[in-house]
Design an enzyme around this catalytic site. Sequence first.
Site, mmCIF file in Angstrom:
data_model
loop_
_atom_site.group_PDB
_atom_site.id
_atom_site.type_symbol
_atom_site.label_atom_id
_atom_site.label_comp_id
_atom_site.label_asym_id
_atom_site.label_seq_id
_atom_site.Cartn_x
_atom_site.Cartn_y
_atom_site.Cartn_z
ATOM 1 N N LYS A 110 0.811 -1.215 0.000
ATOM 2 C CA LYS A 110 0.000 0.000 0.000
ATOM 3 C C LYS A 110 0.845 1.267 0.000
ATOM 4 O O LYS A 110 0.372 2.324 -0.394
ATOM 5 C CB LYS A 110 -0.929 0.025 1.226
ATOM 6 C CG LYS A 110 -2.119 -0.907 1.111
ATOM 7 C CD LYS A 110 -3.175 -0.512 2.142
ATOM 8 C CE LYS A 110 -4.393 -1.391 2.053
ATOM 9 N NZ LYS A 110 -5.437 -0.988 3.019
ATOM 10 N N LYS A 191 -8.013 -11.704 -8.446
ATOM 11 C CA LYS A 191 -9.203 -11.728 -7.605
ATOM 12 C C LYS A 191 -10.051 -10.483 -7.889
ATOM 13 O O LYS A 191 -9.493 -9.389 -7.996
ATOM 14 C CB LYS A 191 -8.711 -11.721 -6.151
ATOM 15 C CG LYS A 191 -9.756 -11.889 -5.104
ATOM 16 C CD LYS A 191 -9.092 -11.961 -3.728
ATOM 17 C CE LYS A 191 -9.070 -10.591 -3.078
ATOM 18 N NZ LYS A 191 -9.148 -10.602 -1.616
ATOM 19 N N LYS A 194 -12.092 -4.124 -5.574
ATOM 20 C CA LYS A 194 -12.488 -2.739 -5.782
ATOM 21 C C LYS A 194 -11.374 -1.938 -6.441
ATOM 22 O O LYS A 194 -11.625 -0.895 -7.022
ATOM 23 C CB LYS A 194 -12.902 -2.103 -4.457
ATOM 24 C CG LYS A 194 -11.865 -2.206 -3.362
ATOM 25 C CD LYS A 194 -12.499 -1.956 -2.007
ATOM 26 C CE LYS A 194 -11.539 -2.334 -0.885
ATOM 27 N NZ LYS A 194 -12.231 -2.504 0.387
HETATM 28 P P1 AMP Z 1 -12.013 -6.200 0.710
HETATM 29 O O1 AMP Z 1 -13.150 -5.590 -0.033
HETATM 30 O O2 AMP Z 1 -10.892 -6.615 -0.191
HETATM 31 O O3 AMP Z 1 -11.589 -5.409 1.913
HETATM 32 O O4 AMP Z 1 -12.566 -7.583 1.301
HETATM 33 C C1 AMP Z 1 -13.586 -7.689 2.246
HETATM 34 C C2 AMP Z 1 -13.935 -9.147 2.430
HETATM 35 O O5 AMP Z 1 -14.433 -9.718 1.218
HETATM 36 C C3 AMP Z 1 -12.731 -10.011 2.848
HETATM 37 O O6 AMP Z 1 -13.141 -10.927 3.848
HETATM 38 C C4 AMP Z 1 -12.348 -10.756 1.589
HETATM 39 O O7 AMP Z 1 -11.868 -12.039 1.859
HETATM 40 C C5 AMP Z 1 -13.647 -10.845 0.807
HETATM 41 N N1 AMP Z 1 -13.357 -10.718 -0.638
HETATM 42 C C6 AMP Z 1 -12.873 -9.629 -1.258
HETATM 43 N N2 AMP Z 1 -12.734 -9.847 -2.600
HETATM 44 C C7 AMP Z 1 -13.129 -11.125 -2.815
HETATM 45 C C8 AMP Z 1 -13.217 -11.957 -3.986
HETATM 46 N N3 AMP Z 1 -12.881 -11.511 -5.191
HETATM 47 N N4 AMP Z 1 -13.670 -13.207 -3.834
HETATM 48 C C9 AMP Z 1 -14.032 -13.669 -2.620
HETATM 49 N N5 AMP Z 1 -13.980 -12.951 -1.489
HETATM 50 C C10 AMP Z 1 -13.535 -11.691 -1.560
#
Ligand code: AMP
Length: 324
Positions: A110, A191, A194
């Site tokens: 980051k 993956k 956002k």
């Molecule tokens: P984030 O939006 O990256 O902070 O993720 C928030 C939660 O969503 C975390 O627990 C991640 O493991 C899950 N998550 C984020 N992106 C994915 C994805 N592409 N597939 C599955 N789970 C996700």
Amino acid sequence: MHRVLSGIQPSGDPHIGNYLGAWLRWVGEQVPGHFFCIVDQHAITVPYDPADLRQRTVDLATWLLAAGLDPEVCTLFVQSQVREHTELAWNLNCVATMGELARMTQFKEKSEGRESVSVGLFDYPVLQAADILLYQAEQVPIGADQRQHVELTRDLAARFNHRFGDTFTLPQPTFPAVGARVMDLQLVDKKMSKSLGPAGTLLLNDDEATTRKKLLRAVTDSGSQVRAEPDKPGVTNLLDLFAAVTGATVPELEDRYSGKGYGDFKGDLAEAVNGVLRPLRERHAELSDDPEAVTDILRLGATRAREVATTTMQTVRERLGFLR
Ligand code: AMP
Ligand code: TRP
């Protein structure tokens, strides 16, 4: 009953990966010892807009409620409304070392390429440790990228306990089932996130036509067979997504689409995805009509969270030698 704490940042628009990969599990496993913390203090470690943050915080709570988190069962609250989080973070700062924080890979990622990096971004994992330890959480559901932060939390808890006397429960990280990862529709080896472009990300707040368009334009592979194969990562991801939203297995879907083209397959997938998201979107729209009801739920959640947090902090303050 296990004490569980999950934290989620109110930054970026939530997407179907968040829903399928994390929230569904949270909703399915919620019990009274579950704490869900919207971590707005973590969101200010990088440049941001205050009005935007306030709006996103309420909106994320609205999505989580729409997804089925039940404030009668679990505790949904906002980090900044429970001041013990930052208080404990300071105390843990004096237990953590510069060396161990400098090893955090998320900080390295980051901070890379930024002209100016806040001390808060460096200290981010210590605040996360405070989130977890305040509630004496035994389990912390996380994605794989957060493993190092929970390891650090365990190290800080053990060091504190050793130095000042038994105070904190050592938390265990728990991970989603394999296959719970949703991949980007355009950059098929990444993956869904956002931080990637909008074309490959299925946002919960897209309308149905947009969801459909993104799925019809999803990257597929050469050939025309709907099969999950190592040299067909695009089609494989779409099959996994189809399976996740319908409960069908990938071999069943391969059979169903054998001899049919990608067009039919993607059209049906769009219908299935919109079908799963429809009740969620409708509930979100209903709840959004009354944002005060949502902020009331959050205030109540903070009151409940504070009861636990102040109890932990009384012990911490005592152990550290502060006056009553
Ligand atoms: P984030 O939006 O990256 O902070 O993720 C928030 C939660 O969503 C975390 O627990 C991640 O493991 C899950 N998550 C984020 N992106 C994915 C994805 N592409 N597939 C599955 N789970 C996700
Ligand atoms: N750092 C986590 C993430 O980016 C969010 C988070 C903050 C968290 N505090 C937490 C996750 C406590 C679990 C427990 O996803």
